[in-house]
Design an enzyme around this catalytic site. Sequence first.
Site, PDB file in Angstrom:
ATOM      1  CE  LYS A 194       5.860   1.912  -5.714  1.00  0.00           C
ATOM      2  NZ  LYS A 194       4.741   1.578  -4.827  1.00  0.00           N
ATOM      3  CD  GLU A 227      -3.422  -2.374  -4.774  1.00  0.00           C
ATOM      4  OE1 GLU A 227      -2.235  -2.735  -4.806  1.00  0.00           O
ATOM      5  OE2 GLU A 227      -3.939  -1.640  -5.650  1.00  0.00           O
TER       6      GLU A 227
END
Length: 343
Positions: A194, A227
């Site tokens: 992330k 995703e």
Amino acid sequence: MDVSSVDRESGDGNSEQTEVKVRVFESGSEVLEKLQEKWKRVNNKPYPAMYSSIFGGITLDPAMMVIPIDDHMVHRGHGVFDTAMLLDGFLYELDTHLDRFLRSASKAKIDPPFPHETLRSILIQMTAVSKCKRGSIRYWLSAGPGDFLLSSKGCPQSAFYAVVIADDYSQCKQGVKAVTSTVPMKPPLFATVKNVNYLPNVLSIMEAEDKGAFASIWVDEQGFIAEGPNVNVAFITKDRDLVLPSFDKILSGCTAKRLLVLASKLVETGHLRSVKNESITVAEAKESVEMMYVGSGLPLLSIVEWDGVPVGGGQVGKLTQALSDLLWDDMCSGPERTPVPYE
């Protein structure tokens, strides 16, 4: 005053020079006064508190919520971040997000300036001082300020930043449209961390918005569902199996992983046949009867149309709503909440 010249094209196509007066601030107090002018006109401050390891404390003045221009997170993208939702004075899955945050930092080769428990304490104290009881907190770990070179060798110390974001959010119950992204997705090395390099994500969601959709969906080179730009995706098959794409090439979503745990309750009641975390092809996904985005701020959002084709009956599905209720109840009263000690 400084005066500089810029070339501007006139109506007849010729270039003309226009003088632009640029103000020179001779002191930091003048700059601060100018920054504070903006916030004096804002009644409800969206950022009630920020922590910065650069000045070693928490500020409640939004004009001071700044990052040094030579911070390598700013000009090189060498930084990671994470978040935690704030609901009724409780931080949801704080430890889960913080653990992922430190895993991301390790992969990005950034050593935190403080240990895990200190970071946790800072985040809780910042939230308490903010007086905010609904919204989210977001926090970053940067290679730190130092210079404008590519390597972070010139950065003497990593930097930790965090901010409270006030937002009166609620459970999403509507259905939205999705499209398949044409923007190349990140390779696994970066997708599973992330990090702050979000240009592909930004372009992907802009593409979706240009097409009248809420967000997009990435498909990898092998034809498997990946995703969304900042959310995971989940599907319910005709056989009532809940399927979330494997996390080996995408971000391991904290909310998505929590959904996998909570969904077992619907298996026990017979509403779902199974819960799976595995690869799913586009063809298989297109056959699903229900489809959803999964992410912290939703926490679950039904997708009722994908690439112009209705999903299921084009309405929010009953199982999707049941899963949404499970997640929302967990956020409101579940065991993964950390109380904030407001004074």
